[in-house]
Scaffold this motif. Structure first.
Motif, PDB file in Angstrom:
ATOM      1  N   SER A 128       0.865  -1.194   0.000  1.00 22.20           N
ATOM      2  CA  SER A 128       0.000   0.000   0.000  1.00 22.20           C
ATOM      3  C   SER A 128       0.894   1.235   0.000  1.00 22.20           C
ATOM      4  CB  SER A 128      -0.867   0.040   1.258  1.00 22.20           C
ATOM      5  OG  SER A 128      -1.662  -1.100   1.332  1.00 22.20           O
TER       6      SER A 128
ATOM      7  N   ASP B 169      -4.110  11.976  -2.905  1.00 24.74           N
ATOM      8  CA  ASP B 169      -5.395  11.265  -2.870  1.00 24.74           C
ATOM      9  C   ASP B 169      -5.341  10.151  -1.836  1.00 24.74           C
ATOM     10  OD1 ASP B 169      -6.529  12.806  -4.729  1.00 24.74           O
ATOM     11  OD2 ASP B 169      -6.240  11.409  -6.421  1.00 24.74           O
ATOM     12  N   ILE B 170      -6.311  10.152  -0.945  1.00 27.92           N
ATOM     13  CA  ILE B 170      -6.316   9.156   0.135  1.00 27.92           C
ATOM     14  C   ILE B 170      -7.608   8.337   0.040  1.00 27.92           C
ATOM     15  CG2 ILE B 170      -6.396   8.853   2.659  1.00 27.92           C
ATOM     16  CD1 ILE B 170      -3.795  10.227   2.054  1.00 27.92           C
ATOM     17  N   ASP B 171      -7.471   7.005   0.005  1.00 28.74           N
ATOM     18  CA  ASP B 171      -8.658   6.128  -0.039  1.00 28.74           C
ATOM     19  C   ASP B 171      -9.155   5.756   1.346  1.00 28.74           C
ATOM     20  OD1 ASP B 171      -8.688   5.862  -2.765  1.00 28.74           O
ATOM     21  OD2 ASP B 171      -7.323   4.145  -2.768  1.00 28.74           O
ATOM     22  N   HIS B 172      -8.190   5.482   2.230  1.00 31.50           N
ATOM     23  CA  HIS B 172      -8.540   4.975   3.556  1.00 31.50           C
ATOM     24  C   HIS B 172      -7.835   5.803   4.623  1.00 31.50           C
ATOM     25  CE1 HIS B 172      -8.943   1.508   0.831  1.00 31.50           C
ATOM     26  NE2 HIS B 172      -9.937   1.142   1.630  1.00 31.50           N
TER      27      HIS B 172
ATOM     28  N   ALA C 176     -12.654  13.585   5.145  1.00 32.68           N
ATOM     29  CA  ALA C 176     -13.116  12.355   4.477  1.00 32.68           C
ATOM     30  C   ALA C 176     -14.359  12.619   3.640  1.00 32.68           C
ATOM     31  CB  ALA C 176     -13.388  11.275   5.525  1.00 32.68           C
TER      32      ALA C 176
ATOM     33  N   ASN D 227     -13.428  14.719   0.503  1.00 34.47           N
ATOM     34  CA  ASN D 227     -12.500  14.100  -0.465  1.00 34.47           C
ATOM     35  C   ASN D 227     -12.884  12.687  -0.872  1.00 34.47           C
ATOM     36  OD1 ASN D 227     -10.059  16.101  -0.764  1.00 34.47           O
ATOM     37  ND2 ASN D 227     -10.709  16.147   1.369  1.00 34.47           N
TER      38      ASN D 227
ATOM     39  N   VAL E  43     -13.274   9.881   0.772  1.00 32.57           N
ATOM     40  CA  VAL E  43     -12.524   8.749   1.356  1.00 32.57           C
ATOM     41  C   VAL E  43     -13.445   7.523   1.415  1.00 32.57           C
ATOM     42  CG1 VAL E  43     -11.554   7.937   3.576  1.00 32.57           C
ATOM     43  CG2 VAL E  43     -10.876  10.168   2.645  1.00 32.57           C
ATOM     44  N   LYS E  44     -12.891   6.360   1.023  1.00 33.10           N
ATOM     45  CA  LYS E  44     -13.729   5.156   0.942  1.00 33.10           C
ATOM     46  C   LYS E  44     -14.055   4.590   2.324  1.00 33.10           C
ATOM     47  CE  LYS E  44     -11.959   3.555  -3.484  1.00 33.10           C
ATOM     48  NZ  LYS E  44     -10.788   2.843  -3.970  1.00 33.10           N
ATOM     49  N   LYS E  45     -13.106   4.715   3.241  1.00 30.74           N
ATOM     50  CA  LYS E  45     -13.352   4.126   4.559  1.00 30.74           C
ATOM     51  C   LYS E  45     -12.493   4.798   5.622  1.00 30.74           C
ATOM     52  CE  LYS E  45     -15.337   0.748   6.929  1.00 30.74           C
ATOM     53  NZ  LYS E  45     -15.440  -0.689   6.775  1.00 30.74           N
TER      54      LYS E  45
ATOM     55  N   GLU F 272     -10.992  -2.873   4.378  1.00 30.31           N
ATOM     56  CA  GLU F 272     -11.440  -3.454   3.100  1.00 30.31           C
ATOM     57  C   GLU F 272     -12.899  -3.907   3.154  1.00 30.31           C
ATOM     58  OE1 GLU F 272      -9.799  -3.322   0.444  1.00 30.31           O
ATOM     59  OE2 GLU F 272      -7.907  -2.632   1.300  1.00 30.31           O
TER      60      GLU F 272
END
Ligand SMILES: NC(=O)c1ccc[n+]([C@@H]2O[C@H](COP(=O)([O-])OP(=O)(O)OC[C@H]3O[C@@H](n4cnc5c(N)ncnc54)[C@H](O)[C@@H]3O)[C@@H](O)[C@H]2O)c1
Length: 298
Positions: free
Chosen positions: A22, A61-64, A99, A102, A104-106, A218
């Motif tokens: 990651s 860019d941040i997903d989590h 979050a 932007n 953020v997914k989680k 996840e």
């Protein structure tokens, strides 16, 4: 992104995230853990406080987001209650705003088993919390902030019980009882126990905490989930186990226990196992791994 990524849980989590390839950004002000905890790890470091909303302005860019940065003990709250309470709660507002804006997914948030306080064990996610100190109140406030946000970003709130294992040395006197007792017994010093040692805790090995956090990131599951071992051991049992493992016979020194001290914590882990498929180590197994890691390092 891991806020508080240099801390005890953070550095263990960051190491596993990097091992899983990651791309990790750590936001930490290094107020409670040294930068060297991240030595050799391929991470981007943002040396800023999570208290400042501007810290979140120029991130990649941040997903989590794993939001770990905060004062992590009742003792610190006793010394600087205003600072600790505001860091914990204001940073939660900042992370939620970031979050949401932007996409953020989680978010994975480490709440605490201490929110249950006086509630009778085994403590289940549906048990009504009865916190006994400001640290637990702040953690509960953060859970409620997440739940009370209109259209909140997907978030898993993990009520982590007493984490222990390699990587907690920087915490000194606020390390876990397992870590403190291990350090004393290994150097033939009597471990100090508040009370008679019959108080018990649900101790969870750091490797399991990290596994649960990564699965939570996840997973589509949102809401509150306990993160414990599902066992509760007395402090006397921990000392006995460590003596046996290290081949020592050190006896504890018992001193008066503070008021508001919890007698027993014990997580009901059925939701955790069902949601994340993690079977945690027993304390005996965790203690063995912890001792081996220290023997290897010396
Ligand atoms: N260790 C446990 O057993 C346990 C159990 C339940 C919940 N938690 C929670 O998990 C989180 C991490 O705990 P830990 O044991 O790794 O603690 P730790 O003290 O080892 O780590 C905290 C990290 O946050 C950083 N930090 C503190 N204030 C900051 C700020 N204003 N801005 C940026 N960084 C800041 C510190 O420098 C440190 O690296 C905490 O929120 C704690 O409440 C821990």
């Amino acid at each position: 992104m891991v806020t508080g990524g240099a801390g005890f849980i953070g550095m263990n989590l960051v190491r596993e995230l990097c091992a899983a390839n990651s791309h990790v950004t750590v936001m930490d002000d290094f107020s409670a853990a040294p930068r060297t905890n991240l030595s050799g790890l391929p991470v981007d470091i943002v040396e800023r406080s999570v208290m400042e909303e501007s810290s979140f302005a120029k991130l990649p860019d941040i997903d989590h987001v794993f939001h770990l940065a905060s004062p992590s003990s009742v003792i610190l709250y006793g010394k600087e209650p205003q600072k600790c309470f505001s860091t914990t709660t204001i940073s939660m507002i900042n992370v939620l705003r970031y979050a949401k804006t932007n996409g953020v997914k989680k978010i994975v948030y480490p709440s605490s088993g201490s929110v249950y306080g006086r509630a009778s064990p085994p403590q289940k996610e549906t048990t009504i919390p009865r916190p006994t100190n400001l640290y637990a109140v702040a953690k509960l406030a953060c859970e409620q902030m997440i739940e009370g946000t209109e259209d909140p970003p997907p978030t898993t709130m993990l009520r982590i019980f007493a984490g222990y294992g390699p990587g907690e040395a920087h915490k000194g006197q606020i390390a876990s009882p397992v870590g403190l007792f291990l350090r004393s017994i290994a150097s033939d010093e009597p471990p100090i126990i508040y009370g008679d040692g019959t108080q018990s805790r649900d101790f969870i090995y750091i490797g399991d905490v990290v596994k649960i956090m990564m699965r939570a990131a996840e997973s589509p599951a949102v809401g509150i989930v306990n993160a414990g071992s599902g066992e509760s051991h007395t402090f006397n049992q921990v000392v006995e186990m460590l003596n046996r493992r290290l081949g020592k016979k050190v006896t504890p020194r018992y001193i008066n226990r503070p008021i508001n001290y919890l007698e027993r914590t014990h997580a009901d882990t059925s939701l955790m196992t069902k949601t994340f498929g993690v079977t945690p180590l027993s304390l005996e197994e965790g203690v063995d791994k912890y001792c081996s890691s220290i023997e290897l390092a010396t």
